[in-house]
Enzyme design. Structure first.
Site, short mmCIF file in Angstrom:
data_model
loop_
_atom_site.label_atom_id
_atom_site.label_comp_id
_atom_site.label_asym_id
_atom_site.label_seq_id
_atom_site.Cartn_x
_atom_site.Cartn_y
_atom_site.Cartn_z
N ASP A 88 -49.75 12.95 -5.34
CA ASP A 88 -49.42 14.06 -6.24
C ASP A 88 -48.65 15.25 -5.67
O ASP A 88 -48.97 16.40 -6.00
CB ASP A 88 -50.71 14.60 -6.88
CG ASP A 88 -51.54 13.53 -7.58
OD1 ASP A 88 -51.04 12.43 -7.81
OD2 ASP A 88 -52.71 13.83 -7.88
N LYS A 105 -50.81 8.35 -13.04
CA LYS A 105 -52.24 8.30 -13.31
C LYS A 105 -52.66 9.55 -14.07
O LYS A 105 -51.99 10.58 -14.01
CB LYS A 105 -53.04 8.18 -12.00
CG LYS A 105 -52.90 9.38 -11.07
CD LYS A 105 -53.66 9.18 -9.78
CE LYS A 105 -53.56 10.37 -8.87
NZ LYS A 105 -54.12 11.62 -9.37
N CYS A 149 -57.60 15.75 -6.43
CA CYS A 149 -57.16 14.35 -6.40
C CYS A 149 -57.27 13.70 -5.03
O CYS A 149 -57.65 12.54 -4.92
CB CYS A 149 -55.74 14.25 -6.94
SG CYS A 149 -55.63 14.69 -8.70
#
Length: 179
Positions: free
Chosen positions: A13, A75, A108
């Site tokens: 990310d 995701k 995350c």
């Protein structure tokens, strides 16, 4: 010790405006670039994930431009492990050591790393290649992961473990990337 035949690199990310808000972003971006270039030299598989790119934005150009041979896995779950496409890509590598870098450390990165650990992967967090919007969130995440049995490493430490020998054919290429 990390072994290049058993390791997969997971990039989490590093996207959009969020990437520009994290603590010590220039060091983060530089270390991630070194990791990507080096694992490519070592032929280590890379799994690249993005958190809801339609909302957050795509991976920043200076990182994405190094990954032109790959497609990011989109995701919505904070843990990449809860994404079927990610899990399939990971299983396809048939590797048990996972080197993790990206953002945010306390969301995350943390949830992905913990889920990997719970599935009996040997997880190493590249401490100088993860970040959060605040330094305290990063530090708490690293401490909590370490207390739960995950290993912390640094960009150079991980790369020198993976190289293993100054006489290896990859050493000269990677030393130029690191310096």
């Amino acid at each position: 010790m990390l072994n290049k035949e058993e390791t997969v690199f997971v990039l989490v990310d590093v996207q959009g405006n969020l990437a520009g808000l994290v603590h010590d972003k220039q060091t983060l971006f530089s270390n991630i670039q070194k990791l990507i270039k080096s694992v490519q030299v070592l032929n280590i598989p890379i799994i690249w994930v993005e958190q809801t790119p339609g909302a957050i934005g795509e991976t920043i150009v200076q990182i994405a431009s190094l990954l032109t041979e790959l497609k990011p896995i989109s995701k919505s779950t904070f843990s990449a492990v809860k994404n079927d496409e990610f899990l399939a890509a990971l299983k396809k590598t048939d590797r048990k050591q996972v080197l993790v870098a990206g953002i945010e450390s306390h969301v995350c990165v943390y949830q992905t790393a913990m889920d990997l650990h719970q599935q009996n992967y040997d997880v190493e967090i590249v401490a100088d290649a993860v970040s959060s919007r605040t330094q305290s969130n990063k530090q708490i995440a690293l401490l909590k992961m370490q207390n739960k049995g995950l290993t912390l490493t640094s960009t150079e430490m991980a790369l020198f473990e993976l190289i293993g020998d100054a006489q290896s054919k990859e050493f000269k290429q990677i030393i130029k990337i690191i310096k």
